[in-house]
Design an enzyme around this catalytic site. Structure first.
Site, PDB file in Angstrom:
ATOM      1  N   ARG A  99      11.418  -0.965  11.195  1.00  0.00           N
ATOM      2  CA  ARG A  99      10.298  -0.490  12.008  1.00  0.00           C
ATOM      3  C   ARG A  99      10.116  -1.386  13.231  1.00  0.00           C
ATOM      4  NH1 ARG A  99       4.995   0.723   8.351  1.00  0.00           N
ATOM      5  NH2 ARG A  99       3.994  -0.620   9.881  1.00  0.00           N
ATOM      6  N   LYS A 107       0.841  -1.212   0.000  1.00  0.00           N
ATOM      7  CA  LYS A 107       0.000   0.000   0.000  1.00  0.00           C
ATOM      8  C   LYS A 107       0.872   1.257   0.000  1.00  0.00           C
ATOM      9  CE  LYS A 107      -2.109  -1.038   3.858  1.00  0.00           C
ATOM     10  NZ  LYS A 107      -1.392  -2.289   4.229  1.00  0.00           N
ATOM     11  N   ARG A 127      -9.951   0.565   8.884  1.00  0.00           N
ATOM     12  CA  ARG A 127      -9.435  -0.751   9.269  1.00  0.00           C
ATOM     13  C   ARG A 127     -10.482  -1.595   9.975  1.00  0.00           C
ATOM     14  NH1 ARG A 127      -3.832   0.639   8.957  1.00  0.00           N
ATOM     15  NH2 ARG A 127      -2.533  -1.149   9.392  1.00  0.00           N
ATOM     16  N   ARG A 137      -0.281  -8.538  13.416  1.00  0.00           N
ATOM     17  CA  ARG A 137      -0.903  -7.561  12.508  1.00  0.00           C
ATOM     18  C   ARG A 137      -1.735  -8.285  11.441  1.00  0.00           C
ATOM     19  NH1 ARG A 137       4.424  -4.720  10.851  1.00  0.00           N
ATOM     20  NH2 ARG A 137       3.205  -3.679   9.236  1.00  0.00           N
ATOM     21  N   ARG A 149      11.774  -5.548   5.368  1.00  0.00           N
ATOM     22  CA  ARG A 149      11.654  -4.123   5.003  1.00  0.00           C
ATOM     23  C   ARG A 149      12.636  -3.273   5.805  1.00  0.00           C
ATOM     24  NH1 ARG A 149       5.908  -1.291   5.385  1.00  0.00           N
ATOM     25  NH2 ARG A 149       5.999  -2.198   7.473  1.00  0.00           N
TER      26      ARG A 149
HETATM   27  P1  AP5 Z   1       4.891  -1.584   1.838  1.00  0.00           P
HETATM   28  O1  AP5 Z   1       4.530  -0.854   0.612  1.00  0.00           O
HETATM   29  O2  AP5 Z   1       5.662  -0.862   2.888  1.00  0.00           O
HETATM   30  O3  AP5 Z   1       3.589  -2.286   2.468  1.00  0.00           O
HETATM   31  P2  AP5 Z   1       2.299  -1.698   3.182  1.00  0.00           P
HETATM   32  O4  AP5 Z   1       1.119  -2.424   2.631  1.00  0.00           O
HETATM   33  O5  AP5 Z   1       2.282  -0.203   3.123  1.00  0.00           O
HETATM   34  O6  AP5 Z   1       2.579  -2.210   4.661  1.00  0.00           O
HETATM   35  P3  AP5 Z   1       2.542  -1.470   6.052  1.00  0.00           P
HETATM   36  O7  AP5 Z   1       3.340  -2.302   7.004  1.00  0.00           O
HETATM   37  O8  AP5 Z   1       2.957  -0.038   5.952  1.00  0.00           O
HETATM   38  O9  AP5 Z   1       1.032  -1.585   6.348  1.00  0.00           O
HETATM   39  P4  AP5 Z   1       0.352  -1.684   7.710  1.00  0.00           P
HETATM   40  O10 AP5 Z   1      -1.057  -1.613   7.264  1.00  0.00           O
HETATM   41  O11 AP5 Z   1       0.713  -2.820   8.606  1.00  0.00           O
HETATM   42  O12 AP5 Z   1       0.975  -0.460   8.521  1.00  0.00           O
HETATM   43  P5  AP5 Z   1       0.486   0.990   8.867  1.00  0.00           P
HETATM   44  O13 AP5 Z   1       1.684   1.851   8.826  1.00  0.00           O
HETATM   45  O14 AP5 Z   1      -0.744   1.386   8.095  1.00  0.00           O
HETATM   46  O15 AP5 Z   1       5.687  -2.890   1.412  1.00  0.00           O
HETATM   47  C1  AP5 Z   1       6.223  -3.794   2.382  1.00  0.00           C
HETATM   48  C2  AP5 Z   1       7.593  -4.314   1.937  1.00  0.00           C
HETATM   49  O16 AP5 Z   1       7.457  -5.091   0.762  1.00  0.00           O
HETATM   50  C3  AP5 Z   1       8.622  -3.211   1.588  1.00  0.00           C
HETATM   51  O17 AP5 Z   1       9.893  -3.632   2.036  1.00  0.00           O
HETATM   52  C4  AP5 Z   1       8.578  -3.126   0.064  1.00  0.00           C
HETATM   53  O18 AP5 Z   1       9.830  -2.713  -0.469  1.00  0.00           O
HETATM   54  C5  AP5 Z   1       8.236  -4.560  -0.316  1.00  0.00           C
HETATM   55  N1  AP5 Z   1       7.386  -4.639  -1.501  1.00  0.00           N
HETATM   56  C6  AP5 Z   1       6.346  -3.806  -1.830  1.00  0.00           C
HETATM   57  N2  AP5 Z   1       5.779  -4.230  -2.976  1.00  0.00           N
HETATM   58  C7  AP5 Z   1       6.450  -5.368  -3.357  1.00  0.00           C
HETATM   59  C8  AP5 Z   1       6.337  -6.297  -4.458  1.00  0.00           C
HETATM   60  N3  AP5 Z   1       5.395  -6.111  -5.406  1.00  0.00           N
HETATM   61  N4  AP5 Z   1       7.207  -7.341  -4.508  1.00  0.00           N
HETATM   62  C9  AP5 Z   1       8.157  -7.508  -3.561  1.00  0.00           C
HETATM   63  N5  AP5 Z   1       8.330  -6.685  -2.505  1.00  0.00           N
HETATM   64  C10 AP5 Z   1       7.485  -5.634  -2.413  1.00  0.00           C
HETATM   65  O19 AP5 Z   1      -0.018   0.809  10.403  1.00  0.00           O
HETATM   66  C11 AP5 Z   1       0.897   0.565  11.456  1.00  0.00           C
HETATM   67  C12 AP5 Z   1       0.125   0.529  12.781  1.00  0.00           C
HETATM   68  O20 AP5 Z   1      -0.533   1.799  13.006  1.00  0.00           O
HETATM   69  C13 AP5 Z   1      -1.005  -0.493  12.882  1.00  0.00           C
HETATM   70  O21 AP5 Z   1      -0.535  -1.778  13.233  1.00  0.00           O
HETATM   71  C14 AP5 Z   1      -1.895   0.160  13.972  1.00  0.00           C
HETATM   72  O22 AP5 Z   1      -1.349  -0.042  15.263  1.00  0.00           O
HETATM   73  C15 AP5 Z   1      -1.811   1.626  13.634  1.00  0.00           C
HETATM   74  N6  AP5 Z   1      -2.872   2.085  12.716  1.00  0.00           N
HETATM   75  C16 AP5 Z   1      -2.689   2.570  11.455  1.00  0.00           C
HETATM   76  N7  AP5 Z   1      -3.865   2.871  10.893  1.00  0.00           N
HETATM   77  C17 AP5 Z   1      -4.820   2.586  11.808  1.00  0.00           C
HETATM   78  C18 AP5 Z   1      -6.248   2.663  11.813  1.00  0.00           C
HETATM   79  N8  AP5 Z   1      -6.935   3.112  10.735  1.00  0.00           N
HETATM   80  N9  AP5 Z   1      -6.913   2.280  12.930  1.00  0.00           N
HETATM   81  C19 AP5 Z   1      -6.256   1.842  14.016  1.00  0.00           C
HETATM   82  N10 AP5 Z   1      -4.898   1.720  14.073  1.00  0.00           N
HETATM   83  C20 AP5 Z   1      -4.188   2.092  12.982  1.00  0.00           C
END
Ligand code: AP5
Length: 216
Positions: free
Chosen positions: A159, A16, A92, A170, A126
């Site tokens: 991270r 994402k 979410r 997660r 990552r």
């Molecule tokens: P990346 O693009 O970083 O993946 P992502 O889907 O963005 O993953 P996140 O970990 O950022 O999502 P998340 O939903 O867990 O975290 P968030 O920050 O929202 O790609 C991942 C890796 O794969 C990278 O190394 C990349 O290089 C590689 N990659 C990408 N595409 C690829 C491909 N096609 N092939 C191979 N490799 C690839 O949330 C974190 C925390 O915040 C949550 O756990 C929660 O505690 C809180 N939070 C956030 N939003 C909310 C909400 N709405 N409500 C409540 N709590 C929340």
């Protein structure tokens, strides 16, 4: 049409963040991400919201959801200032989806699909630049020099929630809370499923085709 209003859904590690950066650049829109907003405010005092913990930090490091009231306020404020956006990390759960429907309409909803063990590999490998936030993977997209950002020379860090235990939690939290959100949007006219398992360039080609077909 005015600037597109996009929602990107998918499990942790689905890409994402990677693809939202492309969308923001291609369409000249804001990247609104609750994960980054919360990471920048991990120690803010949320005790007045009657929450279990006094800051977002404890929820995030375990991979649990931060309380809805905190996140809803962040998104409402960000959306009110954006002329076109890609929303990443929200909603979410179904309560957040209900809240979002009162804040804005959506033109396209992208749902990225990736196998669970591939997600574990992506997240535990990552690395993020501590200075500019650029995203790398030790195996799939390594920097030219280990531990150093290609773009700005900053230090690459892991991270706190990218250890295997938090990652698996997660993914379980996603299955229980966020998978129903995807079902909820499936009947929306702009809903499209994207195979997230190709290379980042292949996934981007599928996403840009899908958005172009729906916003022109
Ligand atoms: P990346 O693009 O970083 O993946 P992502 O889907 O963005 O993953 P996140 O970990 O950022 O999502 P998340 O939903 O867990 O975290 P968030 O920050 O929202 O790609 C991942 C890796 O794969 C990278 O190394 C990349 O290089 C590689 N990659 C990408 N595409 C690829 C491909 N096609 N092939 C191979 N490799 C690839 O949330 C974190 C925390 O915040 C949550 O756990 C929660 O505690 C809180 N939070 C956030 N939003 C909310 C909400 N709405 N409500 C409540 N709590 C929340």
């Amino acid at each position: 049409m005015s600037n597109p209003r996009l929602l990107i859904l998918g499990p942790p590690g689905a890409g994402k963040g990677t693809q939202s950066a492309n969308l923001a650049e291609e369409y000249g829109i804001e990247h609104i991400t609750t994960g980054d907003a919360l990471r920048a405010n991990k120690d803010m005092d949320i005790s007045e919201m009657d929450t279990e913990y006094d800051t977002p930090r404890a929820y995030m490091e375990a991979g649990d959801l931060v309380p809805d009231a905190v996140v809803n306020a962040i998104v409402d404020e960000a959306l009110s200032q954006a002329d076109g956006f890609v929303l990443d990390g929200y909603p979410r759960n179904l309560e957040q989806a209900e809240e979002l429907s009162g804040m804005t309409a959506l033109d396209v909803i992208l749902s990225l699909e990736v196998d669970r063990e591939e997600l574990v590999d992506r997240l535990t490998g990552r690395r993020i630049c501590d200075d500019c936030g650029a995203n790398y993977h030790v195996e799939f997209s390594p920097p030219e020099t280990e531990g150093v950002c290609d773009d700005c020379g900053g230090e690459l860090i892991q991270r706190e929630d990218d250890n295997e235990e938090s990652v698996r939690n997660r993914l379980d939290v996603f299955q229980d809370n966020t998978a129903p959100v995807i079902d909820h949007y499936e009947d929306h006219d702009g809903f499209v499923t994207i195979d997230g398992e190709g290379t980042p360039d292949e996934v981007w080609a599928a996403i840009s085709d899908a958005v172009d077909a729906r916003v022109e």
